[in-house]
Scaffold this motif. Structure first.
Motif, PDB file in Angstrom:
ATOM      1  N   LEU A 171     -64.345  -3.213  23.972  1.00 13.50           N
ATOM      2  CA  LEU A 171     -62.959  -3.310  22.869  1.00 13.50           C
ATOM      3  C   LEU A 171     -61.675  -3.387  23.656  1.00 13.50           C
ATOM      4  N   SER A 172     -60.785  -4.320  23.065  1.00 12.01           N
ATOM      5  CA  SER A 172     -59.409  -4.357  23.717  1.00 12.01           C
ATOM      6  C   SER A 172     -58.734  -2.943  23.382  1.00 12.01           C
ATOM      7  N   SER A 173     -57.456  -2.645  24.048  1.00 10.12           N
ATOM      8  CA  SER A 173     -56.617  -1.645  23.828  1.00 10.12           C
ATOM      9  C   SER A 173     -56.039  -1.562  22.370  1.00 10.12           C
ATOM     10  N   ALA A 174     -55.854  -3.079  21.796  1.00 10.10           N
ATOM     11  CA  ALA A 174     -55.394  -3.419  20.555  1.00 10.10           C
ATOM     12  C   ALA A 174     -56.222  -2.516  19.579  1.00 10.10           C
ATOM     13  N   SER A 175     -57.624  -3.298  19.873  1.00  7.36           N
ATOM     14  CA  SER A 175     -58.610  -2.878  18.914  1.00  7.36           C
ATOM     15  C   SER A 175     -58.866  -1.530  18.865  1.00  7.36           C
ATOM     16  N   ILE A 176     -58.746  -0.735  19.895  1.00  7.86           N
ATOM     17  CA  ILE A 176     -59.075   0.810  20.051  1.00  7.86           C
ATOM     18  C   ILE A 176     -57.971   1.426  19.382  1.00  7.86           C
ATOM     19  N   ARG A 177     -56.735   0.933  19.359  1.00  2.11           N
ATOM     20  CA  ARG A 177     -55.462   1.827  18.582  1.00  2.11           C
ATOM     21  C   ARG A 177     -55.657   1.590  17.113  1.00  2.11           C
ATOM     22  N   ALA A 178     -56.074   0.227  16.719  1.00  2.62           N
ATOM     23  CA  ALA A 178     -56.195   0.098  15.292  1.00  2.62           C
ATOM     24  C   ALA A 178     -57.327   0.733  14.662  1.00  2.62           C
ATOM     25  N   LEU A 179     -58.382   0.850  15.570  1.00  2.00           N
ATOM     26  CA  LEU A 179     -59.594   1.635  15.283  1.00  2.00           C
ATOM     27  C   LEU A 179     -59.197   3.324  14.727  1.00  2.00           C
ATOM     28  N   LEU A 180     -58.490   3.565  15.820  1.00  2.00           N
ATOM     29  CA  LEU A 180     -58.172   5.164  15.819  1.00  2.00           C
ATOM     30  C   LEU A 180     -57.329   5.591  14.571  1.00  2.00           C
ATOM     31  N   ALA A 181     -56.234   4.697  14.432  1.00  2.00           N
ATOM     32  CA  ALA A 181     -55.335   4.851  13.361  1.00  2.00           C
ATOM     33  C   ALA A 181     -56.090   4.648  11.965  1.00  2.00           C
ATOM     34  N   HIS A 182     -56.987   3.835  11.862  1.00  2.00           N
ATOM     35  CA  HIS A 182     -57.582   3.392  10.557  1.00  2.00           C
ATOM     36  C   HIS A 182     -58.546   4.384  10.223  1.00  2.00           C
ATOM     37  N   SER A 183     -59.344   5.036  11.246  1.00  2.00           N
ATOM     38  CA  SER A 183     -60.373   5.921  10.972  1.00  2.00           C
ATOM     39  C   SER A 183     -59.796   7.624  11.067  1.00  2.00           C
ATOM     40  N   ALA A 184     -58.558   7.702  11.243  1.00  2.00           N
ATOM     41  CA  ALA A 184     -58.210   9.101  11.213  1.00  2.00           C
ATOM     42  C   ALA A 184     -58.101   9.743   9.751  1.00  2.00           C
ATOM     43  N   ASP A 185     -58.084  11.052   9.909  1.00  2.00           N
ATOM     44  CA  ASP A 185     -58.011  11.910   8.592  1.00  2.00           C
ATOM     45  C   ASP A 185     -56.562  12.133   8.375  1.00  2.00           C
ATOM     46  N   ASP A 186     -56.084  11.599   7.435  1.00  2.00           N
ATOM     47  CA  ASP A 186     -54.494  11.785   6.957  1.00  2.00           C
ATOM     48  C   ASP A 186     -54.304  13.357   6.839  1.00  2.00           C
ATOM     49  N   VAL A 187     -53.442  13.741   7.556  1.00  2.00           N
ATOM     50  CA  VAL A 187     -53.141  15.222   7.244  1.00  2.00           C
ATOM     51  C   VAL A 187     -51.309  15.158   7.218  1.00  2.00           C
ATOM     52  N   GLY A 188     -50.980  16.347   6.515  1.00  2.00           N
ATOM     53  CA  GLY A 188     -49.641  16.531   6.251  1.00  2.00           C
ATOM     54  C   GLY A 188     -49.330  15.580   4.912  1.00  2.00           C
ATOM     55  N   VAL A 189     -48.254  15.127   4.835  1.00  2.00           N
ATOM     56  CA  VAL A 189     -47.884  14.115   3.679  1.00  2.00           C
ATOM     57  C   VAL A 189     -48.662  13.021   3.705  1.00  2.00           C
ATOM     58  N   GLU A 190     -48.653  12.131   2.685  1.00  2.00           N
ATOM     59  CA  GLU A 190     -49.565  10.960   2.565  1.00  2.00           C
ATOM     60  C   GLU A 190     -49.215   9.974   3.654  1.00  2.00           C
ATOM     61  N   GLY A 191     -49.771   9.155   4.293  1.00  2.00           N
ATOM     62  CA  GLY A 191     -49.240   8.282   5.101  1.00  2.00           C
ATOM     63  C   GLY A 191     -48.961   8.675   6.321  1.00  2.00           C
ATOM     64  N   PRO A 192     -48.650   7.906   7.186  1.00  2.00           N
ATOM     65  CA  PRO A 192     -48.359   8.335   8.713  1.00  2.00           C
ATOM     66  C   PRO A 192     -46.785   9.321   8.786  1.00  2.00           C
ATOM     67  N   ASP A 193     -46.568  10.027   9.519  1.00  2.00           N
ATOM     68  CA  ASP A 193     -45.318  10.616   9.476  1.00  2.00           C
ATOM     69  C   ASP A 193     -45.035  10.971  10.888  1.00  2.00           C
ATOM     70  N   TYR A 194     -43.697  11.479  11.330  1.00  2.00           N
ATOM     71  CA  TYR A 194     -43.372  11.730  12.692  1.00  2.00           C
ATOM     72  C   TYR A 194     -43.778  12.935  13.192  1.00  2.00           C
ATOM     73  N   LYS A 195     -44.709  13.647  12.594  1.00  2.00           N
ATOM     74  CA  LYS A 195     -45.474  15.165  13.238  1.00  2.00           C
ATOM     75  C   LYS A 195     -46.760  14.962  13.516  1.00  2.00           C
ATOM     76  N   MET A 196     -47.404  14.099  12.571  1.00  2.00           N
ATOM     77  CA  MET A 196     -49.091  13.931  12.863  1.00  2.00           C
ATOM     78  C   MET A 196     -49.458  12.478  13.058  1.00  2.00           C
ATOM     79  N   GLY A 197     -48.383  11.602  13.169  1.00  2.00           N
ATOM     80  CA  GLY A 197     -48.485  10.261  13.456  1.00  2.00           C
ATOM     81  C   GLY A 197     -49.502   9.511  12.239  1.00  2.00           C
TER      82      GLY A 197
END
Length: 232
Positions: free
Chosen positions: A78-104
């Motif tokens: 896996l390329s670095s880009a694919s790993i980062r996309a996969l981690l963001a894509h498969s993460a459990d959303d925590v906090g407010v909906e969508g990304p944020d500046y505390k939980m990424g």
């Protein structure tokens, strides 16, 4: 905290919060901060530890297992880009909906990332991973048939060269992104969806959608949708 109850997850003391000076989403991902980990006292010593140092080890070890699984399936890496996309894509959303500046992008979910790779390898049209090259000023179009009642999530990441800061002094707000890729999704009714964006001047606000011109990870999340062919 009980990680089966996502609403209970809170940042630990000592965590670093975003945004960066130019407004990028940081942190990228969060993981538990407590761990039973190797110790420097001897070559065979272990101890209980907590803090961001333990989180870093958890991410590194998990990524190694994810890469190993992909290599076992595909005899490739896996390329670095694919790993980062996969981690963001498969993460459990925590906090407010969508990304944020505390939980990424959320709480790292290694099992979901591995299941995604297995589904992609099995030619399951529900999970699609593409690692490709986009030349300057060109466009890549993907047509995707979505009939599930689950949300449609599309994530892109790319490896960007080091940017330059032209303004001297503390906290320069120059945009550091060199290659600004733009993503949108059109549904069968020609409704156009845009990626999550954050407001660095109001870091406590929930993410909205629009043109993200600072991050090299972008994601479009469509919770209410119609069945049919989507154009990415």
């Amino acid at each position: 905290n009980d990680f089966s109850v996502l609403s209970s997850i809170i940042p630990t003391d000592g965590s670093g919060f975003g945004p960066t000076d130019d407004g990028r989403i940081k942190p990228d991902i969060v993981v538990p901060s407590g761990a039973y980990t190797s110790s420097a006292s001897s070559n065979s010593a272990y101890s209980n530890s907590s803090g961001t140092s333990s989180s870093t080890a958890a991410v590194a070890g998990s990524v190694a297992l994810i890469r190993e699984h992909y290599q076992n399936l595909n005899a490739d890496t896996l390329s670095s880009a694919s790993i980062r996309a996969l981690l963001a894509h498969s993460a459990d959303d925590v906090g407010v909906e969508g990304p944020d500046y505390k939980m990424g992008w959320g709480l790292m979910n290694t099992e979901r990332a591995v299941r995604f790779l297995s589904a992609n390898h099995a030619d399951n049209d529900r999970a699609v991973l593409k690692d490709t090259v986009l030349n300057s000023s060109n466009t890549i179009q993907i047509n995707y048939e979505h009939t599930s009642t689950k949300p449609l999530i599309v994530t892109i990441a790319w490896t960007d060269p080091k940017g330059s800061v032209s303004v001297s002094g503390d906290d320069p707000e120059d945009i550091i992104l060199v290659n600004d890729l733009d993503m949108q999704v059109s549904d069968p009714n020609s409704t156009v969806f845009s990626p999550w964006v954050m407001d660095k001047n109001n870091p406590g606000n929930a993410a909205t959608t629009g043109d993200n011109d600072v991050d090299n990870i972008e994601q479009i999340y469509i919770s209410e949708h119609v069945s049919g062919e989507y154009t990415i």
